[in-house]
Design an enzyme around this catalytic site. Structure first.
Site, mmCIF file in Angstrom:
data_model
loop_
_atom_site.group_PDB
_atom_site.id
_atom_site.type_symbol
_atom_site.label_atom_id
_atom_site.label_comp_id
_atom_site.label_asym_id
_atom_site.label_seq_id
_atom_site.Cartn_x
_atom_site.Cartn_y
_atom_site.Cartn_z
ATOM 1 C CE LYS A 23 -4.452 2.978 5.195
ATOM 2 N NZ LYS A 23 -5.118 1.837 5.079
ATOM 3 C CG HIS A 56 -43.744 21.549 -10.254
ATOM 4 N ND1 HIS A 56 -43.905 20.429 -9.776
ATOM 5 C CD2 HIS A 56 -44.599 22.155 -9.456
ATOM 6 C CE1 HIS A 56 -44.396 20.389 -8.710
ATOM 7 N NE2 HIS A 56 -44.822 21.643 -8.344
ATOM 8 C CD GLU A 99 -21.282 21.275 -18.948
ATOM 9 O OE1 GLU A 99 -20.416 20.462 -19.419
ATOM 10 O OE2 GLU A 99 -21.902 22.211 -19.433
ATOM 11 C CB SER A 115 -16.490 24.126 -29.004
ATOM 12 O OG SER A 115 -16.612 23.068 -29.993
ATOM 13 C CE LYS A 138 -21.606 25.341 -27.092
ATOM 14 N NZ LYS A 138 -21.839 23.682 -27.480
ATOM 15 C CB SER A 175 -0.963 0.115 1.462
ATOM 16 O OG SER A 175 -0.160 -0.176 2.434
#
Ligand code: ARG
Length: 474
Positions: free
Chosen positions: A337, A168, A302, A289, A295, A35
């Site tokens: 861990k 909603h 995100e 983009s 863009k 480990s």
């Protein structure tokens, strides 16, 4: 193996664990069980734990003062080597504990071999994780506080900026942007409370439980707890070495943080979509983009929304890790861990970047306003107006529904009707219609609507400013 084992052979699994073993460990098994590549992260906490243990041993007369001072000197040197990046981590030595102990023995000889008196790696590793996690929790509490401050700054700037509130995902009632952000301030404050609470159960000392049953030496666990800043000692040795509740609890609290971050992310992404256009995020938090030159993508929120799944996964890993384990320590526990480290890293990095990002939010109040003017956001205000004039709420609700239906046909807002048109649109009796007077126009405005919700927890700018002041004074 000769009686005089050399220092370099200590715990060296190429040479075998001990006289009991007749062949060295297979290379495959060595790699599978090691480990060190991830638990070396605990090194400085392992050293702190060892120093406290050694001090207690010497105070109790279990090792000599000379041994303690040799151990101290050796561990200090190892600390410098680790900090300088010159420490040589060896896979052969399996984990952080055996690596440090072997190096100590090579530096200071016999005293190094005495360090492990009255302890086991089982209580040692549990102590290390708790020390490490305690420090991380303290950082997370500060990071949550910084994020709240960032949100408060924007909330203050936008205390009176009106946008539609949704239920909603339908326009419901006008709210202030400051009020909306304060909802997240509340969430991140609860998150900090949970961290403070979790810390209490993290901050207990397992050391002294040894392998599982305690030890035959006259140790003083309270002294070690005191030296390491633990609030108390774990009071059952079996539980002490096998308990990972604190790590699970931490990951559960971390999952809630990420869930809140993810909800905020979803809103930021939505608000930034050109179809909504409520906000802009500073360019330094967006990406372009590779194909579409127009863009500007909100990659950070995100990605944070995506990383939320990682932290939930870490929680599930730990819960599953523990569910089938009999008392006391089992090697399964070594798997605690990486999920724990991952949860801490993800939460800390996310909180840091969000703290900066929220301060780079610019709002587009005209778009927010235009959206709030659609969807009859002040319909409830008209119903409340009629109730205050003596109509039962259910009748008022029905009357306004009629008026909304008429406006929908006419493609206009309630506020666009003149007094006579509004009265007629309610479909109330002629007598009840007279309840509606010229002052109704104020309650149909967005400003009138938000200002009217002027009580603790309400969306009125005055309340928002009072809430902000309260949060800042805490
Ligand atoms: N590397 C081990 C872990 O992380 C340390 C404890 C090992 N104990 C043992 N009995 N094998 O859990």
């Amino acid at each position: 193996m000769s009686h005089q084992t050399s220092n370099s052979q200590l715990h060296n699994k190429s040479a075998g664990w001990s006289a009991l073993f007749s062949e060295p460990m297979s290379e495959l098994v060595k790699r599978y069980t090691a480990s060190v590549f991830f638990d070396k992260r605990l090194a400085l906490f392992d050293i702190a734990g060892s120093l406290a243990h050694a001090q207690m041993l010497s105070e109790q007369g279990i090792v000599s003062n000379q041994d303690f001072s040799d151990i101290q000197r050796g561990l200090e040197q190892i600390k410098s080597e680790i900090q300088a990046g010159t420490f040589e981590w060896q896979l052969d030595l399996e984990d952080v504990h055996l690596n440090i102990e072997a190096r100590l023995t090579s530096l200071v000889g016999m005293a190094g071999k005495r360090l492990h008196t009255g302890r086991s790696r089982n209580d040692q590793v549990a102590t290390d994780i708790r020390l490490w996690l305690r420090a991380q929790i303290d950082d997370i509490i500060v990071a949550l506080s910084n994020l709240r401050t960032g949100l408060l700054d924007v909330a203050e700037r936008e205390a009176a900026t009106i946008l539609p509130g949704f239920t909603h995902l339908q326009v419901a009632q006008p709210i202030t942007f400051g009020h909306h952000l304060l909802a997240y301030v509340n969430m991140f404050a609860r998150d900090a409370e949970r961290m403070v609470d979790t810390r209490k159960r993290v901050n207990r000392l397992p050391l002294g439980a040894a392998a599982l049953a305690g030890t035959t030496y006259p140790i003083k666990r309270e002294r070690v707890a005191e030296l390491l800043g633990f609030d108390e000692v774990c009071t059952n040795s079996l539980d002490a070495v096998s308990d990972r509740d604190f790590a699970i609890e931490f990951c559960a609290a971390a999952s809630l943080i990420m869930m809140h971050i993810s909800r905020l992310s979803e809103e930021l992404v939505n608000w930034m979509s050109p179809r909504v256009g409520f906000i802009d995020l500073a360019d330094r938090f967006c990406t372009g983009s590779s194909i579409m030159p127009q863009k500007k993508n909100p990659d950070v929120p995100e990605l944070a929304r995506g990383k939320t799944g990682r932290v939930y996964g870490d929680l599930m890993s730990l819960l599953t890790l523990m569910k089938g384990q009999p008392l006391a320590y089992n090697k399964d526990n070594q798997e605690d861990k990486e999920p724990l480290f991952d949860a801490v890293d993800t939460v800390l990095e996310t909180l840091l970047i969000f703290t900066e990002m929220v301060q780079g939010i610019t709002v587009k109040p005209e778009n927010m306003r235009a959206a709030a003017l659609q969807g009859f956001a002040t319909a409830t205000d008209l119903a409340d107006y009629l109730v205050k004039k003596g109509l039962p709420f259910r009748d008022a609700h029905e009357a306004v529904a009629h008026a909304v239906k008429i406006c929908t046909h006419k493609k206009c807002d309630l506020a666009d009707l003149n007094l006579a048109e509004l009265r007629a649109a309610t479909d109330l009796s002629a007598e009840q219609q007279t309840l509606i007077e010229a002052d109704v126009s104020h309650c149909l405005t967005l400003e009138g609507s938000v200002a009217a919700r002027n009580h603790v927890g309400g969306t009125a700018p005055e309340q928002v400013r009072a809430e902000i002041a309260k949060w800042r004074s805490q």
